[in-house]
Design an enzyme around this catalytic site. Structure first.
Site, PDB file in Angstrom:
ATOM      1  CE  LYS A   1       5.668   0.539  -0.481  1.00 56.97           C
ATOM      2  NZ  LYS A   1       4.872  -0.079  -1.582  1.00 56.97           N
TER       3      LYS A   1
ATOM      4  CG  HIS B   1      -6.881  -4.013  -7.163  1.00 52.81           C
ATOM      5  ND1 HIS B   1      -6.054  -2.933  -7.365  1.00 52.81           N
ATOM      6  CD2 HIS B   1      -6.522  -4.522  -5.969  1.00 52.81           C
ATOM      7  CE1 HIS B   1      -5.237  -2.788  -6.342  1.00 52.81           C
ATOM      8  NE2 HIS B   1      -5.487  -3.755  -5.473  1.00 52.81           N
ATOM      9  CG  ASN B   2      -8.050  -7.947  -3.956  1.00 54.18           C
ATOM     10  OD1 ASN B   2      -7.628  -8.106  -5.092  1.00 54.18           O
ATOM     11  ND2 ASN B   2      -7.304  -8.157  -2.894  1.00 54.18           N
TER      12      ASN B   2
ATOM     13  CB  SER C   1       1.063   4.187 -12.006  1.00 46.07           C
ATOM     14  OG  SER C   1       1.833   3.659 -10.935  1.00 46.07           O
TER      15      SER C   1
ATOM     16  CG  HIS D   1      -1.951  -1.105   1.140  1.00 50.85           C
ATOM     17  ND1 HIS D   1      -2.741  -1.459   2.214  1.00 50.85           N
ATOM     18  CD2 HIS D   1      -2.314  -1.932   0.130  1.00 50.85           C
ATOM     19  CE1 HIS D   1      -3.541  -2.455   1.859  1.00 50.85           C
ATOM     20  NE2 HIS D   1      -3.287  -2.757   0.597  1.00 50.85           N
TER      21      HIS D   1
ATOM     22  CG  HIS E   1      -4.023  -5.930  -9.211  1.00 48.98           C
ATOM     23  ND1 HIS E   1      -3.186  -6.882  -9.704  1.00 48.98           N
ATOM     24  CD2 HIS E   1      -3.837  -5.930  -7.861  1.00 48.98           C
ATOM     25  CE1 HIS E   1      -2.512  -7.445  -8.709  1.00 48.98           C
ATOM     26  NE2 HIS E   1      -2.882  -6.888  -7.586  1.00 48.98           N
ATOM     27  N   GLY E   2      -1.861  -4.308 -11.599  1.00 46.04           N
ATOM     28  CA  GLY E   2      -0.554  -3.763 -11.272  1.00 46.04           C
ATOM     29  C   GLY E   2       0.540  -4.580 -11.931  1.00 46.04           C
ATOM     30  CB  ALA E   3       4.183  -4.475 -11.559  1.00 45.26           C
TER      31      ALA E   3
END
Length: 397
Positions: free
Chosen positions: A395, A269-270, A308, A162, A325-327
């Protein structure tokens, strides 16, 4: 890229695919209630029960572990009226660099998994969100006794991958950007229903006990869907709460007042919801995937130190109107800490304001798949609207 068929009911868009991920995806796709097929996204990697980056359409059943324990996790991005030139001018005017902004953000938003807000009255917009969630819980008789401090979790980031970022797009416009979900309360809800599903499937042969399911028409199914809806709403409002705080802190740092947003995108995305696919209404679980129906906007993050993307869905039916949803991780956290050092992370973060700490080595961009490859694999699922690069990163600890 065009999908490859990896089984009778499994299509894959992933050019970077580990054997363990494919095994999990095939197990999920072999469940009797899948219809029409499972779609494996370009960023897919191993997860709990089913792989992260899996889109799972089911008839008459839902698998709580497939939805995941961070119910409603997702992204929010807000484009502002500011530009890189405005940020640079403010730094020159005040002599206060982005480190001061980062510290102000860290003070406004609790970062760690077990860290809560000191209270719920610090921001004028918080009370209305808490009230909405209270009313939703009352209407559905949602049991939140396991999380007596859930109200103080609203507006907190959590840990792991996150993050909060200040970004610039291809035209040097400033974006506020963050990633979080339903926090501890969502995790407790998920864990409870995973255990219920496993009890309900005690006599069923499953390829993996985390593919245990709840059958539509049962009280347990109805209870899960009600609780799930609450947790998804909490996650959505949690991101909105943090974005409002981030926007207020940024405006204060810029020396202005008022609303300076021109666009806001808030996407899960979940999650699970009902959608039409393969000519039928199914329960569609996106575990590490975003809605990519035609014209729908979403946000696909890279990793700290990489680009992004703001995207628009193309409504690809084979892809179940979904996108990555991402890398996606290529190394576990343990393996990343074995392979990389704090100096490696520093080299990857040159030009980006961040908290220089060894605790973030497992989040180094090298621990993730190449986001550019992921986006190339997804070219028939979404089109890129904006490309974002971060200049500040916060972060979760």
């Amino acid at each position: 890229m065009s999908p490859t068929r990896e089984g009778p009911t499994l299509l894959s868009w992933a050019s970077q695919l580990e054997v363990s991920t494919l095994v999990q995806a095939r197990q999920t796709a072999a469940m009797a209630f899948i219809h029409p097929h499972v779609a494996l996204m370009p960023d897919a990697h191993s997860g709990k029960g089913s792989a992260v980056g899996t889109v799972i359409p089911t008839r008459g059943a839902v698998m709580p572990a497939a939805v995941g324990v961070d119910i409603g996790c997702g992204m929010i991005a807000a484009r502002t009226t500011f530009t890189r030139a405005d940020v640079d001018a403010r730094i020159a005017e005040t002599g206060s660099g982005l480190a001061a902004l980062r510290e102000a953000v860290e003070d406004a938003i609790p970062l760690s998994p077990g860290n809560y807000n000191r209270g719920t009255g610090d921001w004028r917009f918080t009370a209305a969100r808490i009230r909405e969630l209270e009313e939703l819980a009352d209407a559905g008789d949602v049991d939140l006794s396991h999380s007596p401090k859930w109200r103080r979790q609203l507006g907190s980031l959590g840990g792991g991958n996150h993050f909060i970022e200040l970004c610039l797009d291809e035209a040097d416009r400033v974006w506020l950007f963050l990633h979080s979900g339903s926090r501890g309360v969502g995790n407790k809800i998920a864990q409870h229903h995973i255990r219920v599903a496993q009890r309900m499937c005690a006599g069923v042969r499953l390829p993996n006990r985390d593919l245990a399911y709840l059958s539509e028409g049962t009280a347990e199914f109805d209870r899960y869907l009600t609780d799930l809806h609450w947790a998804q709403r909490f996650a959505y409002l949690n991101r909105a709460e943090m974005m409002d705080r981030f926007a207020a802190v940024f405006a204060r740092w810029m020396g202005v007042s008022g609303n300076h947003e021109t666009e806001r995108i808030n996407c899960h995305h979940n999650y699970t919801r009902q959608e039409m696919h393969g000519g039928e209404q199914v329960w569609l679980t996106r575990k590490g995937a975003v809605d990519a129906h035609a014209g729908v906007r979403a946000v696909i993050p890279g990793s700290m130190g990489t680009r992004s993307y703001v995207v628009e869905g193309l409504g690809n039916a084979d892809g179940l109107c979904s996108a990555p949803h991402g890398a996606g991780r290529q190394f576990s956290r343990t393996e990343a800490k074995r392979r990389f050092t704090q100096d490696d992370l520093r080299a990857r973060m040159v030009g980006i304001e961040y908290r220089d700490s060894a605790e973030f080595v497992d989040e180094i961009p090298d621990a993730y798949k190449d986001i550019d490859v992921v986006m190339e694999d997804a070219r028939d699922l979404v089109r890129v609207v904006h490309e974002l690069r971060q200049i500040l990163n916060v972060k979760g600890t």
